[in-house]
Design an enzyme around this catalytic site. Structure first.
Site, short mmCIF file in Angstrom:
data_model
loop_
_atom_site.label_atom_id
_atom_site.label_comp_id
_atom_site.label_asym_id
_atom_site.label_seq_id
_atom_site.Cartn_x
_atom_site.Cartn_y
_atom_site.Cartn_z
N LYS A 21 0.85 -1.21 0.00
CA LYS A 21 0.00 0.00 0.00
C LYS A 21 0.88 1.24 0.00
O LYS A 21 2.04 1.21 0.45
CB LYS A 21 -0.94 0.03 1.20
N ASP A 152 -2.65 -1.95 10.25
CA ASP A 152 -2.79 -1.91 8.78
C ASP A 152 -3.40 -3.19 8.20
O ASP A 152 -3.70 -3.24 7.01
CB ASP A 152 -1.42 -1.70 8.12
P1 ATP Z 1 4.08 -0.53 8.15
O1 ATP Z 1 3.99 0.51 7.08
O2 ATP Z 1 2.82 -1.33 8.37
O3 ATP Z 1 4.72 -0.09 9.42
P2 ATP Z 1 6.47 -1.45 6.97
O4 ATP Z 1 6.34 -1.58 5.49
O5 ATP Z 1 7.11 -0.20 7.45
O6 ATP Z 1 5.05 -1.64 7.60
P3 ATP Z 1 7.23 -4.20 7.27
O7 ATP Z 1 7.84 -4.52 5.95
O8 ATP Z 1 5.89 -4.73 7.54
O9 ATP Z 1 7.28 -2.64 7.55
O10 ATP Z 1 8.28 -4.70 8.38
C1 ATP Z 1 8.34 -4.17 9.66
C2 ATP Z 1 9.07 -5.18 10.58
O11 ATP Z 1 8.26 -6.34 10.70
C3 ATP Z 1 10.40 -5.62 10.06
O12 ATP Z 1 11.39 -5.24 10.97
C4 ATP Z 1 10.32 -7.13 9.93
O13 ATP Z 1 11.41 -7.81 10.50
C5 ATP Z 1 9.05 -7.52 10.67
N1 ATP Z 1 8.26 -8.56 9.94
C6 ATP Z 1 7.60 -9.57 10.51
N2 ATP Z 1 6.98 -10.32 9.60
C7 ATP Z 1 7.24 -9.79 8.39
C8 ATP Z 1 6.87 -10.14 7.07
N3 ATP Z 1 6.10 -11.19 6.78
N4 ATP Z 1 7.31 -9.32 6.07
C9 ATP Z 1 8.07 -8.24 6.36
N5 ATP Z 1 8.46 -7.89 7.59
C10 ATP Z 1 8.06 -8.65 8.61
#
Ligand code: ATP
Length: 299
Positions: A21, A152
């Site tokens: 997203k 989210d």
């Molecule tokens: P948001 O915008 O919802 O905060 P994001 O894109 O910033 O998400 P993610 O890629 O979801 O961040 O990752 C955040 C943390 O979650 C990472 O440090 C990662 O180690 C952990 N994590 C746990 N499960 C997953 C997964 N399936 N995919 C990616 N990261 C994951």
């Protein structure tokens, strides 16, 4: 002579696209007593996705419980992975007997990037298991389950163009945003969502997103109006620390983007393009400097 009946092993499998997203707007409107920030944001799903394959096996002599595999060796595959936790929560809340549930995540969405990759994987696992077990769960029930995993996740379960309020879980469907090409670029550092939200409390936010104006632009199907109103208060925190955010935005704007913004708490920056050719060229040029550059589109 009677022989014991051999137990039959059955397998069912499905693959779900876990879409990333972007935020068209993100405003922080307050803080609840439990420490969660309340937000008002317009979210949009894009075609860039992880592929989440879920296989449920019945009848093995030694059931293996939840097993997660991922193409990225550095991502944890135990309870720290949101996909694992989604499966665990699904079986706990439905009371369905867990035997063997294997989840393979082919990760393409950059991690810790502001693109909700982990939440998207969790949502994909909930959808996959609800379907494989014919659990008969409504969208509302799935979203309530998803919210326990992260703010989210309910949006990721639904996708499209949505207004998200509360802590991100109060969703209202909006008219689809006019189709466009999206160049996503994640500079080579990760951002902790928690830290950015903590830092925003100390920031004097002078200019807030015009969410009402964004909703009207979406109602009119006015792409230029959407682009003019892209706004994210989190840029005040992340872009102040990392000059690359501003540089990438500038590069995208100079190379034909109709609008640019940082997504979520960052650090991914995106440009919206009505012209596919320009988007392709910009992605190619930016990709030479930043490996995590993607050409995608709104869905
Ligand atoms: P948001 O915008 O919802 O905060 P994001 O894109 O910033 O998400 P993610 O890629 O979801 O961040 O990752 C955040 C943390 O979650 C990472 O440090 C990662 O180690 C952990 N994590 C746990 N499960 C997953 C997964 N399936 N995919 C990616 N990261 C994951």
């Amino acid at each position: 002579m009677l022989f014991g009946k051999k137990q039959e092993i059955t397998n069912t499998e499905t693959t779900v696209y876990a879409r990333a997203k972007i935020n068209l707007t993100l405003d922080v409107t307050g803080k609840r007593e439990d420490g969660y920030h309340t937000v008002k944001m317009v979210m949009q799903s894009v075609a860039l996705h992880d592929e989440v394959r879920v296989t449920v096996t019945h009848g093995e002599k030694k059931p293996r419980g939840i097993v997660v595999r991922c193409n990225l060796p550095y991502l944890p595959v135990d309870e720290r992975n949101l996909a694992y936790r989604a499966a665990e929560l699904f079986y706990e809340s439905t009371g369905i007997l867990l035997e063997t549930c294997e989840i393979h995540i082919e990760k393409r969405i950059p991690v810790a990037a502001g693109l909700a990759g982990g939440s998207a994987d969790a949502a994909a696992v909930l959808r996959a298991l609800a379907s494989l077990h014919a659990a008969g769960l409504t969208d509302e029930e799935l979203c309530a389950m998803g919210l326990k995993l992260g703010a989210d996740v309910p949006f990721c379960l639904r996708g499209g163009t949505m207004l998200a309020e509360g802590i991100g879980e109060e969703l209202s469907a909006l008219p689809d945003m006019p189709h466009c090409w999206v160049v996503l670029c994640k500079p080579p550092f990760a951002v902790s969502t928690k830290e950015v939200y903590q830092a925003i409390d100390a920031v004097d936010i002078r200019q807030r997103p015009d969410t009402a104006g964004m909703l009207k632009a979406l109602d009119r199907g006015d792409f230029a109006g959407v682009c003019r109103r892209l706004s994210n208060v989190m840029e005040l925190v992340t872009a102040a620390k990392r000059r690359q955010i501003g540089e990438i935005k500038e590069f995208l704007a100079e190379n034909g983007a109709n609008g640019t913004l940082m997504s979520g708490s960052g650090p991914t920056v995106y440009g919206l393009f009505s012209d596919e050719g320009r988007a392709k060229t910009a992605a190619k040029m930016l990709g030479r400097r930043f490996a995590d550059t993607f050409l995608t589109e709104t869905v």
